[in-house]
Structures are given as structure tokens and as C-alpha cells.
Design a protein around this motif. Structure first.
Motif, PDB file in Angstrom:
ATOM      1  N   SER A 273      -0.731   4.278  -0.651  1.00 20.45           N
ATOM      2  CA  SER A 273      -2.085   5.396  -0.340  1.00 20.45           C
ATOM      3  C   SER A 273      -2.997   4.852   0.655  1.00 20.45           C
ATOM      4  O   SER A 273      -3.142   3.481   0.920  1.00 20.45           O
ATOM      5  CB  SER A 273      -2.521   5.994  -1.462  1.00 20.45           C
ATOM      6  OG  SER A 273      -3.063   5.077  -2.449  1.00 20.45           O
ATOM      7  N   ASP A 274      -4.013   5.330   1.127  1.00 14.49           N
ATOM      8  CA  ASP A 274      -4.810   4.984   2.101  1.00 14.49           C
ATOM      9  C   ASP A 274      -6.194   4.714   1.692  1.00 14.49           C
ATOM     10  O   ASP A 274      -6.467   4.832   0.403  1.00 14.49           O
ATOM     11  CB  ASP A 274      -5.129   6.251   3.159  1.00 14.49           C
ATOM     12  CG  ASP A 274      -4.047   6.649   4.006  1.00 14.49           C
ATOM     13  OD1 ASP A 274      -2.870   5.880   3.724  1.00 14.49           O
ATOM     14  OD2 ASP A 274      -3.833   7.936   4.543  1.00 14.49           O
ATOM     15  N   ASN A 275      -6.878   3.732   2.462  1.00 15.06           N
ATOM     16  CA  ASN A 275      -8.324   3.557   2.175  1.00 15.06           C
ATOM     17  C   ASN A 275      -8.509   2.292   0.972  1.00 15.06           C
ATOM     18  O   ASN A 275      -9.287   2.926  -0.024  1.00 15.06           O
ATOM     19  CB  ASN A 275      -9.192   4.531   1.890  1.00 15.06           C
ATOM     20  CG  ASN A 275      -9.250   5.343   3.245  1.00 15.06           C
ATOM     21  OD1 ASN A 275      -9.258   4.955   4.373  1.00 15.06           O
ATOM     22  ND2 ASN A 275      -9.125   6.621   3.178  1.00 15.06           N
TER      23      ASN A 275
ATOM     24  N   TRP B 202       1.009  -1.323  -0.034  1.00 10.83           N
ATOM     25  CA  TRP B 202      -0.044   0.169  -0.096  1.00 10.83           C
ATOM     26  C   TRP B 202       0.929   1.331   0.061  1.00 10.83           C
ATOM     27  O   TRP B 202       1.833   1.529   0.908  1.00 10.83           O
ATOM     28  CB  TRP B 202      -0.952   0.134   1.342  1.00 10.83           C
ATOM     29  CG  TRP B 202      -2.156  -0.670   1.288  1.00 10.83           C
ATOM     30  CD1 TRP B 202      -3.485  -0.183   1.365  1.00 10.83           C
ATOM     31  CD2 TRP B 202      -2.581  -2.039   0.885  1.00 10.83           C
ATOM     32  NE1 TRP B 202      -4.449  -0.988   0.968  1.00 10.83           N
ATOM     33  CE2 TRP B 202      -4.003  -2.399   0.829  1.00 10.83           C
ATOM     34  CE3 TRP B 202      -1.300  -3.224   0.733  1.00 10.83           C
ATOM     35  CZ2 TRP B 202      -4.429  -3.506   0.606  1.00 10.83           C
ATOM     36  CZ3 TRP B 202      -2.107  -4.509   0.673  1.00 10.83           C
ATOM     37  CH2 TRP B 202      -3.604  -4.575   0.470  1.00 10.83           C
TER      38      TRP B 202
ATOM     39  N   THR C  58     -10.790  -1.407   5.021  1.00 14.42           N
ATOM     40  CA  THR C  58      -9.726  -1.096   4.113  1.00 14.42           C
ATOM     41  C   THR C  58      -8.370  -0.922   4.849  1.00 14.42           C
ATOM     42  O   THR C  58      -8.478  -0.856   6.124  1.00 14.42           O
ATOM     43  CB  THR C  58     -10.174   0.354   3.460  1.00 14.42           C
ATOM     44  OG1 THR C  58     -10.443   1.286   4.714  1.00 14.42           O
ATOM     45  CG2 THR C  58     -11.373   0.329   2.609  1.00 14.42           C
ATOM     46  N   TYR C  59      -7.263  -0.489   4.085  1.00 19.15           N
ATOM     47  CA  TYR C  59      -5.890  -0.703   4.881  1.00 19.15           C
ATOM     48  C   TYR C  59      -5.345   0.931   4.376  1.00 19.15           C
ATOM     49  O   TYR C  59      -5.565   1.056   3.404  1.00 19.15           O
ATOM     50  CB  TYR C  59      -5.070  -1.866   4.635  1.00 19.15           C
ATOM     51  CG  TYR C  59      -5.838  -2.973   5.174  1.00 19.15           C
ATOM     52  CD1 TYR C  59      -5.517  -3.516   6.547  1.00 19.15           C
ATOM     53  CD2 TYR C  59      -6.765  -3.768   4.289  1.00 19.15           C
ATOM     54  CE1 TYR C  59      -6.114  -4.726   6.962  1.00 19.15           C
ATOM     55  CE2 TYR C  59      -7.334  -5.108   4.959  1.00 19.15           C
ATOM     56  CZ  TYR C  59      -6.958  -5.284   6.305  1.00 19.15           C
ATOM     57  OH  TYR C  59      -7.321  -6.453   6.797  1.00 19.15           O
ATOM     58  N   ASN C  60      -4.132   1.082   4.881  1.00 18.96           N
ATOM     59  CA  ASN C  60      -3.566   2.345   4.661  1.00 18.96           C
ATOM     60  C   ASN C  60      -2.122   2.209   4.417  1.00 18.96           C
ATOM     61  O   ASN C  60      -1.695   1.037   4.315  1.00 18.96           O
ATOM     62  CB  ASN C  60      -3.718   3.269   5.986  1.00 18.96           C
ATOM     63  CG  ASN C  60      -5.192   3.716   6.206  1.00 18.96           C
ATOM     64  OD1 ASN C  60      -6.151   3.807   5.209  1.00 18.96           O
ATOM     65  ND2 ASN C  60      -5.361   4.008   7.506  1.00 18.96           N
ATOM     66  N   THR C  61      -1.405   3.089   4.022  1.00 16.80           N
ATOM     67  CA  THR C  61      -0.218   3.321   3.561  1.00 16.80           C
ATOM     68  C   THR C  61       0.748   2.494   4.645  1.00 16.80           C
ATOM     69  O   THR C  61       0.736   2.849   5.708  1.00 16.80           O
ATOM     70  CB  THR C  61       0.290   4.878   3.520  1.00 16.80           C
ATOM     71  OG1 THR C  61      -0.504   5.389   2.740  1.00 16.80           O
ATOM     72  CG2 THR C  61       1.674   4.766   3.016  1.00 16.80           C
TER      73      THR C  61
ATOM     74  N   HIS D 243       0.998  -1.096   4.679  1.00 12.87           N
ATOM     75  CA  HIS D 243       0.297  -2.356   5.003  1.00 12.87           C
ATOM     76  C   HIS D 243       0.869  -3.140   3.869  1.00 12.87           C
ATOM     77  O   HIS D 243       1.059  -2.607   2.537  1.00 12.87           O
ATOM     78  CB  HIS D 243      -1.352  -2.255   4.856  1.00 12.87           C
ATOM     79  CG  HIS D 243      -2.065  -3.279   5.077  1.00 12.87           C
ATOM     80  ND1 HIS D 243      -1.856  -4.030   6.327  1.00 12.87           N
ATOM     81  CD2 HIS D 243      -2.357  -4.368   4.117  1.00 12.87           C
ATOM     82  CE1 HIS D 243      -2.666  -5.222   6.120  1.00 12.87           C
ATOM     83  NE2 HIS D 243      -2.958  -5.512   4.756  1.00 12.87           N
TER      84      HIS D 243
END
Length: 218
Positions: free
Chosen positions: A96-98, A94, A122-125, A127
Motif C-alpha cells: 500500500s502507499d505512503n 510495500w 515515503t514509498y508506494n505499492t 517498492h
């Protein structure tokens, strides 16, 4: 000392020097290569704080490919289309986020679940999520929040895949394997020196000694 004896002794010295140089080159090759071996499960998830969870059967140390999730904040997977060989582990990273990875379709017998949790999770930067693909066929996936924006991806698993379209493995770079080019040159030069020395000695011994050579050692 006769010329014959001198040449035979010189040949032995040249051969010994060549063997020493070859051994030195081999030692240089050995000492410059290093690396760590890691094993991973069928699926591995690494969150931003460094915690890693894994499950499933061992991947057996197969090849690894990387897919960037949301590179530079864009709503895409990069690459969006990937072709790999069976047993390849794909690592989603990842940037970027979401975002998440939701499986839309996969071959019969495959067990890809996508990222953990409900499709809305969702996952963020930072991950990371990995899965090893063993069943041949086409896998389609998407990011739940951004599917309508075109954030979708495809992974094709086929025999000979992952070779850049040619189906074969790329030629190994000796320097990437820890083998410096100097070692190759030393080895070639040593062999050439030994061959020249042997040819030179053969011709001199075959056509006899110089008429000016002494008949006995003095």
C-alpha cells in the motif's frame, strides 16, 4: 548348464539391473533440479519501476525473510515481530502507499539506516527494501506517517533464530529440492531386490545342487 552356474549368472544380471536402475534414479534426480543463484548487498532497494540499488558488504547468500508493509491497505507491518538468525536478509515489500521504515533503536555496532531519505519520505505499492542483519540484539522501527496509529515493528536477531521458535532448521522437503519421490522408491526397491537375490543364491549354493542336475554340460 549346472544350476550353480545358472544362479551365479542370474545374480550378476540382477546386480547389473539394480545398478542400472540406481543410475537412472540418480540421473532423474539430477535433471529435475534447477535454480538460479543471486547475490545481494547489505542493503538493496527496488522501486516500483524495477530499478534496484544496493550497497554495503555482501550478505554471503544467507537466509531471507519477508515483511509486508501495509498489507491490504492496513497500517501494520506483517509480521510486526520477527526473530531471525545473524546474517539473515529481511526484505520489506510495500503493498500500500505512503509508508516507510524508520529505525528507532538498534544494538550497539549495528548500522541499519532504514529506507533512504528523510523520515518524512515515503514509498508506494511495489517498492522493496532489503537489509541484512548481522549484529545480534533487538531492532525497533516504525512508519513515520503512521506511528501514532500503531504501525511499528521489532526484529530480534539471535543465534538459532528464525526456526519458528524451536531454534532449529526446518526439515528439507526432497520435492522442493528437485528430488522426486519416485527416485527414492526405485532405489529402495533395487536394494531390496539385490539383497533377496543374494540370500536366495547363498542358500542354494550352500546346500548343494539338485540330485537330478547333470554332472556336465551337454
Amino acid at each position: 548348464m549346472k544350476r550353480r552356474d545358472f544362479l551365479m549368472a542370474a545374480t550378476g544380471v540382477a546386480g547389473g539391473a539394480g545398478a542400472g536402475a540406481t543410475a537412472a534414479a540418480a540421473q532423474e534426480t539430477t535433471t529435475t533440479s534447477s535454480g538460479n543463484t543471486t547475490a545481494s548487498g547489505n542493503e538493496t532497494t527496488t522501486v516500483a519501476n524495477g530499478t534496484t540499488t544496493s550497497g554495503g558488504a555482501s550478505s554471503g547468500g544467507g537466509p531471507t525473510k519477508e515483511v509486508i508493509v501495509g498489507p491490504g491497505g492496513s497500517l501494520v507491518y506483517e509480521p510486526a515481530e520477527l526473530t531471525i538468525a545473524p546474517g539473515t536478509t529481511v526484505n520489506f515489500v510495500w503493498e500500500s502507499d505512503n509508508h516507510n521504515v524508520v529505525v528507532e533503536s538498534q544494538p550497539d555496532g549495528a548500522n541499519w539506516q532504514g529506507t533512504e531519505g528523510a523520515p518524512s519520505k515515503t514509498y508506494n505499492t511495489g517498492h522493496e527494501y532489503s537489509h541484512t542483519f548481522s549484529t545480534t540484539g533487538t531492532y525497533e522501527y516504525f512508519c513515520q506517517p503512521h506511528k501514532t496509529a500503531g504501525m511499528v515493528g521489532t526484529i530480534t536477531v539471535q543465534e538459532g533464530g528464525g526456526g519458528g521458535g524451536g531454534g532449529g532448521a526446518a526439515e528439507a522437503d526432497p520435492e522442493h529440492m528437485g528430488v522426486p519421490f519416485q527416485a527414492h522408491f526405485v532405489g529402495l526397491a533395487t536394494l531390496l531386490m539385490m539383497v533377496v537375490s543374494l540370500i536366495y543364491t547363498f542358500f542354494l549354493l550352500k546346500y548343494g545342487e539338485s540330485p537330478h542336475a547333470s554332472g556336465s554340460n551337454r
